[in-house]
Design a protein around this motif. Sequence first.
Motif, short mmCIF file in Angstrom:
data_model
loop_
_atom_site.label_atom_id
_atom_site.label_comp_id
_atom_site.label_asym_id
_atom_site.label_seq_id
_atom_site.Cartn_x
_atom_site.Cartn_y
_atom_site.Cartn_z
N ARG A 1 0.79 -1.30 0.00
CA ARG A 1 -0.03 -0.02 -0.08
C ARG A 1 1.05 1.14 0.00
NH1 ARG A 1 -3.06 -3.43 2.93
NH2 ARG A 1 -2.11 -2.86 5.05
N TYR A 2 1.99 1.31 0.82
CA TYR A 2 3.01 2.46 0.85
C TYR A 2 3.46 2.79 -0.39
CZ TYR A 2 7.10 4.99 1.53
OH TYR A 2 7.96 6.01 1.58
N LEU A 3 4.07 1.48 -1.31
CA LEU A 3 4.33 1.79 -2.73
C LEU A 3 3.33 2.20 -3.70
CD1 LEU A 3 6.87 -1.36 -2.72
CD2 LEU A 3 7.50 1.07 -2.81
N ALA B 1 5.02 -9.39 -1.26
CA ALA B 1 4.18 -10.33 -0.36
C ALA B 1 5.11 -11.36 0.04
CB ALA B 1 2.88 -10.62 -0.91
N ARG B 2 5.91 -12.09 -0.93
CA ARG B 2 6.69 -13.31 -0.31
C ARG B 2 7.95 -12.51 0.58
NH1 ARG B 2 7.03 -14.26 -5.97
NH2 ARG B 2 9.00 -13.43 -6.17
N LEU B 3 8.30 -11.48 0.40
CA LEU B 3 9.19 -11.01 1.49
C LEU B 3 8.65 -10.71 2.65
CD1 LEU B 3 11.23 -8.50 -0.78
CD2 LEU B 3 12.26 -10.55 0.26
N GLU B 4 7.55 -10.32 2.78
CA GLU B 4 6.89 -10.09 4.00
C GLU B 4 6.65 -11.20 4.62
OE1 GLU B 4 3.37 -7.81 3.02
OE2 GLU B 4 4.45 -5.69 3.30
N ALA B 5 6.19 -12.22 3.84
CA ALA B 5 6.07 -13.77 4.70
C ALA B 5 7.24 -14.13 5.01
CB ALA B 5 5.10 -14.42 3.48
N HIS B 6 8.26 -13.93 4.28
CA HIS B 6 9.49 -14.73 4.87
C HIS B 6 10.03 -13.73 6.05
CE1 HIS B 6 13.50 -16.52 4.52
NE2 HIS B 6 14.10 -15.25 4.57
N ASP C 1 5.97 -7.31 -11.30
CA ASP C 1 5.36 -8.57 -10.33
C ASP C 1 5.82 -8.07 -9.05
OD1 ASP C 1 4.40 -10.77 -9.64
OD2 ASP C 1 6.01 -12.04 -9.95
N MET C 2 5.88 -6.70 -8.68
CA MET C 2 6.57 -6.16 -7.68
C MET C 2 5.54 -6.75 -6.34
SD MET C 2 8.71 -4.51 -5.75
CE MET C 2 9.57 -3.17 -6.89
N GLU C 3 4.12 -6.76 -6.41
CA GLU C 3 3.17 -7.13 -5.43
C GLU C 3 3.73 -8.53 -4.92
OE1 GLU C 3 -0.79 -6.03 -5.93
OE2 GLU C 3 -0.19 -4.45 -7.29
N ALA C 4 3.78 -9.46 -5.53
CA ALA C 4 4.05 -10.90 -5.24
C ALA C 4 5.20 -10.83 -4.68
CB ALA C 4 3.86 -11.66 -6.68
N LEU D 1 1.18 0.54 -8.70
CA LEU D 1 2.31 -0.02 -9.16
C LEU D 1 2.26 -0.41 -11.04
CD1 LEU D 1 3.03 -2.73 -6.57
CD2 LEU D 1 4.21 -0.56 -6.86
N LYS D 2 3.20 -0.35 -11.52
CA LYS D 2 3.23 -0.61 -13.01
C LYS D 2 2.52 -2.04 -13.01
CE LYS D 2 6.86 1.84 -14.83
NZ LYS D 2 8.24 1.88 -15.62
N PRO D 3 1.95 -2.48 -14.22
CA PRO D 3 1.62 -3.93 -14.45
C PRO D 3 2.92 -4.87 -14.74
CG PRO D 3 0.88 -2.58 -16.20
CD PRO D 3 1.48 -1.43 -15.04
N PRO D 4 2.50 -5.98 -14.02
CA PRO D 4 3.67 -6.80 -14.54
C PRO D 4 3.72 -7.17 -15.86
CG PRO D 4 1.66 -8.06 -13.50
CD PRO D 4 1.43 -6.62 -13.57
N GLY D 5 5.03 -7.42 -16.23
CA GLY D 5 5.46 -7.59 -17.55
C GLY D 5 6.88 -7.32 -17.97
N GLY D 6 7.67 -6.99 -17.05
CA GLY D 6 9.18 -6.91 -17.16
C GLY D 6 9.20 -5.55 -18.08
N ASP D 7 8.45 -4.42 -17.98
CA ASP D 7 8.87 -3.42 -18.69
C ASP D 7 9.32 -2.14 -17.70
OD1 ASP D 7 6.55 -2.88 -17.13
OD2 ASP D 7 5.34 -1.76 -18.73
N GLY D 8 9.49 -2.58 -16.78
CA GLY D 8 10.11 -1.54 -15.69
C GLY D 8 10.70 -2.30 -14.19
#
Length: 102
Positions: A9-11, A37-42, A31-34, A20-27
């Motif tokens: 939410r902050y980002l 989320a993985r980092l927060e779970a870790h 895939d920042m949200e996923a 956030l930009k949509p996923p797709g590797g253009d910046g």
Amino acid sequence: MAEPGSNIRYLQARRPGGGLKPPGGDGTYGDMEARVARLEAHMEHVRSGLDKLGGLPVQAAKLEERVAHLPTKGWMVGAMATGLAIIAALIAFGEKIQALVN
């Protein structure tokens, strides 16, 4: 402790245009949200592991106290030298000791 998803939410709030930009590797936001989320779970897993280490200073103090009562290297060398000297004396003076006993 931050609640899950708060970093996302902050980002999203900081990004011009509202998200956030949509996923797709253009910046850099692909895939920042996923990923976040993985980092927060870790991090939750890491934090729970760190909580288990809370008793470590007490255990280290107990170990230090037990090690303080162990014999030192100097004492062990002295005991070995004394034992070897006694064995060498018995070998060297063995015949004289037998003559005194008989």
